[in-house]
Write a protein that holds these residues in place. Structure first.
Motif, PDB file in Angstrom:
ATOM      1  N   GLY A 378    -114.751 -13.990 -54.120  1.00  0.00           N
ATOM      2  CA  GLY A 378    -115.500 -12.812 -54.531  1.00  0.00           C
ATOM      3  C   GLY A 378    -115.588 -11.735 -53.465  1.00  0.00           C
ATOM      4  N   GLY A 379    -115.049 -12.021 -52.274  1.00  0.00           N
ATOM      5  CA  GLY A 379    -115.083 -11.050 -51.193  1.00  0.00           C
ATOM      6  C   GLY A 379    -113.983 -10.006 -51.303  1.00  0.00           C
ATOM      7  N   VAL A 380    -113.934  -9.123 -50.311  1.00  0.00           N
ATOM      8  CA  VAL A 380    -113.031  -7.970 -50.340  1.00  0.00           C
ATOM      9  C   VAL A 380    -112.097  -7.978 -49.138  1.00  0.00           C
ATOM     10  N   LEU A 381    -110.848  -7.640 -49.383  1.00  0.00           N
ATOM     11  CA  LEU A 381    -109.892  -7.380 -48.307  1.00  0.00           C
ATOM     12  C   LEU A 381    -109.400  -5.947 -48.445  1.00  0.00           C
ATOM     13  N   VAL A 382    -109.522  -5.179 -47.366  1.00  0.00           N
ATOM     14  CA  VAL A 382    -109.003  -3.814 -47.324  1.00  0.00           C
ATOM     15  C   VAL A 382    -107.732  -3.821 -46.489  1.00  0.00           C
ATOM     16  N   TYR A 383    -106.625  -3.431 -47.110  1.00  0.00           N
ATOM     17  CA  TYR A 383    -105.342  -3.328 -46.410  1.00  0.00           C
ATOM     18  C   TYR A 383    -105.068  -1.860 -46.149  1.00  0.00           C
ATOM     19  N   SER A 384    -104.831  -1.511 -44.893  1.00  0.00           N
ATOM     20  CA  SER A 384    -104.584  -0.106 -44.587  1.00  0.00           C
ATOM     21  C   SER A 384    -103.556   0.040 -43.477  1.00  0.00           C
ATOM     22  N   THR A 385    -102.891   1.204 -43.469  1.00  0.00           N
ATOM     23  CA  THR A 385    -101.947   1.569 -42.412  1.00  0.00           C
ATOM     24  C   THR A 385    -102.049   3.078 -42.182  1.00  0.00           C
ATOM     25  N   CYS A 386    -101.551   3.519 -41.033  1.00  0.00           N
ATOM     26  CA  CYS A 386    -101.494   4.965 -40.775  1.00  0.00           C
ATOM     27  C   CYS A 386    -100.059   5.447 -40.918  1.00  0.00           C
ATOM     28  N   THR A 387     -99.399   5.006 -41.998  1.00  0.00           N
ATOM     29  CA  THR A 387     -98.005   5.392 -42.186  1.00  0.00           C
ATOM     30  C   THR A 387     -97.758   5.911 -43.598  1.00  0.00           C
ATOM     31  N   VAL A 388     -96.567   6.465 -43.790  1.00  0.00           N
ATOM     32  CA  VAL A 388     -96.122   6.962 -45.090  1.00  0.00           C
ATOM     33  C   VAL A 388     -94.759   6.337 -45.341  1.00  0.00           C
ATOM     34  N   SER A 389     -94.787   5.107 -45.855  1.00  0.00           N
ATOM     35  CA  SER A 389     -93.577   4.310 -46.049  1.00  0.00           C
ATOM     36  C   SER A 389     -93.853   3.320 -47.163  1.00  0.00           C
ATOM     37  N   LYS A 390     -93.125   3.425 -48.250  1.00  0.00           N
ATOM     38  CA  LYS A 390     -93.391   2.554 -49.391  1.00  0.00           C
ATOM     39  C   LYS A 390     -93.205   1.074 -49.050  1.00  0.00           C
ATOM     40  N   ALA A 391     -92.263   0.767 -48.138  1.00  0.00           N
ATOM     41  CA  ALA A 391     -92.029  -0.622 -47.751  1.00  0.00           C
ATOM     42  C   ALA A 391     -93.261  -1.225 -47.097  1.00  0.00           C
ATOM     43  N   GLU A 392     -93.963  -0.412 -46.301  1.00  0.00           N
ATOM     44  CA  GLU A 392     -95.138  -0.907 -45.597  1.00  0.00           C
ATOM     45  C   GLU A 392     -96.409  -0.778 -46.436  1.00  0.00           C
ATOM     46  N   ASN A 393     -96.380   0.060 -47.437  1.00  0.00           N
ATOM     47  CA  ASN A 393     -97.595   0.355 -48.190  1.00  0.00           C
ATOM     48  C   ASN A 393     -97.546  -0.193 -49.616  1.00  0.00           C
ATOM     49  N   GLU A 394     -97.044   0.580 -50.563  1.00  0.00           N
ATOM     50  CA  GLU A 394     -97.077   0.152 -51.959  1.00  0.00           C
ATOM     51  C   GLU A 394     -96.351  -1.175 -52.197  1.00  0.00           C
ATOM     52  N   GLU A 395     -95.201  -1.362 -51.550  1.00  0.00           N
ATOM     53  CA  GLU A 395     -94.445  -2.596 -51.785  1.00  0.00           C
ATOM     54  C   GLU A 395     -95.181  -3.817 -51.240  1.00  0.00           C
ATOM     55  N   ASN A 396     -95.803  -3.673 -50.064  1.00  0.00           N
ATOM     56  CA  ASN A 396     -96.578  -4.791 -49.524  1.00  0.00           C
ATOM     57  C   ASN A 396     -97.848  -5.029 -50.326  1.00  0.00           C
ATOM     58  N   MET A 397     -98.438  -3.962 -50.829  1.00  0.00           N
ATOM     59  CA  MET A 397     -99.613  -4.094 -51.692  1.00  0.00           C
ATOM     60  C   MET A 397     -99.267  -4.930 -52.925  1.00  0.00           C
TER      61      MET A 397
END
Length: 455
Positions: A378-397
């Motif tokens: 029931g807890g929360v995980l926040v995944y964040s990066t300071c980048t603009v790269s689909k491989a590191e962001n949307e794809e990993n999400m």
């Protein structure tokens, strides 16, 4: 200018340190300004602008040098290349510097650095550029859009191709320009009740203040010499943090009393933000890989006086059984390519490669595979990066949601109305460089659906 101090020579030495030793430019600039803090404010501003500008515009400057040099760029010695770059920057981007002065000082510097036999070459190239600066040619944006973006906005051509593919030509151009624009210093006022007093204190020290674009606790500052000497920063009432990064703690949805683990916390901005939201309740465990990084966290904690944060050396790739299912919130702001902060750290343009992005995306998956164990059911995980790269962001999400008992949860209850869209409703946000006057940043919010005691 102070006696016997040549500001151009200082900048040249800094550029060569970046070239030879890969010294991070932001750290080098900070150290240099501290070393020469006795110089006149105008001299320090000149050093800062010439150094940062030369690095920020390096790809553009090289493109210009190629057009006017009889010697191929890759055949020019690194010291001469540095002198040419910083001099071309003065000629093309610093209107208050006479072209003749930029040329003459470059020739003198070439001689002082033991390269007298190349001073004629330096002089010839620079005079040629000075005479022809109105006819500098760019690649055709219709035929070779990535090459045009690369030279016009000084970004690696492979990155221009990637962004054009993912975001289109116009948006890529906007991002490129945003990273060349003056980067705002953004601070977070730690207690909203102190806002009026903090603003008054800042104005009394001669600083110019602008309201943040997204969050009421954010302020943009200018007109200061060294942030560490600004009263409200020194006494801990404000802390430096970009507004897009502030959204990560906001997205965590802290209600009070939570146990929070920040797995890659240095220098501690998000840990401190979450602790401030907790208002003395709960506990934040701020972790990072090395003693040096944890020391940075501890320095910030000492300045701010926060008591509900602990800082310790822990490797995010190592599973610590004692932490299993102990956290209400895990903040996973993970190592990334930093494409969203290239406007502040121009040497990223030199170091980032497609291969590094692939490797970092894999590292992020390894870390997520470990730290997801720390989230309570029931807890929360926040995944964040300071980048603009689909491989590191949307794809990993998407990968994370597919492989672990977590589901994306809407951000709309937490983030400001002006940033809400179909993506925030789905549980994530990609802020692009310059958007909302901030750095590029990615955030995804996940809710843990595992059963009690299950692994």
């Amino acid at each position: 200018m102070a006696d016997n101090i040549n500001t151009r020579a200082i900048v040249y030495d800094m550029l060569m340190s970046v070239e030879k030793e890969n010294t991070p430019s932001h750290l080098l600039l900070s150290q240099t300004l501290m070393k020469y803090q006795y110089l006149d404010k105008r001299d320090r501003a000149f050093i800062s602008r010439l150094f940062r500008g030369t690095l920020e515009y390096e790809i553009f400057l090289d493109g210009v040098i190629r057009q006017f040099s009889s010697v191929r760029l890759n055949k020019i010695k690194p010291p001469i290349k540095a002198i040419l770059r910083m001099s071309v920057y003065q000629i093309l981007k610093m209107d208050h510097i006479p072209d003749a002065a930029a040329c003459d000082e470059a020739v003198k510097l070439t001689r002082k650095r033991g390269l007298k036999n190349l001073s004629g070459f330096v002089n010839g190239v620079l005079r040629n550029i000075s005479r022809n600066k109105e006819v500098i040619h760019y690649p055709d944006p219709e035929k070779t859009p990535a090459a045009y973006i690369s030279m016009r906005y000084s970004v690696p051509e492979w990155l221009a191709k990637m962004w054009i593919r993912d975001y289109g030509f116009e948006m890529t151009a906007e991002m490129g320009q945003a990273m060349l624009d003056d980067q705002k210093t953004t601070v977070r006022v730690r207690d909203s009740q102190n806002m009026a007093a903090v603003k008054e204190a800042l104005r009394s020290e001669g600083l110019h203040i602008e309201e943040g674009c997204m969050l009421p606790e954010a302020l943009h500052l200018s007109g200061y010499d060294y942030l560490g000497n600004v009263g409200p920063f020194a006494d801990g009432r404000i802390t430096a943090q970009d507004e897009s990064a502030m959204l990560a703690a906001v997205a965590a949805g802290i209600a009070g009393g939570e146990s929070i683990i920040d797995v890659c916390a240095a220098p501690g901005g998000k840990s401190m933000h979450m602790a401030d939201i907790l208002k003395g309740s709960g506990q934040v465990s701020a972790r990072d890989l090395t003693e040096a990084k944890v020391l940075k966290i501890q320095e910030n904690l000492k300045r701010t006086g926060l008591k509900n944060v602990s800082a310790e050396v822990k490797d995010a790739l190592v599973f610590y059984p004692e932490d299993a299912q102990k956290a209400d919130i895990v903040m996973a702001d993970l190592p990334c390519s930093g494409l969203g902060v290239m406007g502040r750290k121009a040497d990223i343009k030199r170091s980032v490669t497609p291969e590094k992005i692939t490797a970092l995306a894999a590292l992020q998956r390894e870390i997520l595979s470990v730290v997801q164990h720390y989230v309570k059911p029931g807890g929360v995980l926040v995944y964040s990066t300071c980048t603009v790269s689909k491989a590191e962001n949307e794809e990993n999400m998407q990968w994370f949601e597919e492989h672990f008992p977590f589901g994306l949860e809407s951000l709309d209850a937490y983030v400001p109305e002006k940033v809400r869209n179909e993506h925030t409703k789905a549980g994530w946000i990609q802020i692009l460089p310059g958007q909302y006057q901030s750095d590029g940043f990615f955030i995804a919010r996940f809710r843990c659906s595992r059963d009690e005691g299950a692994e």
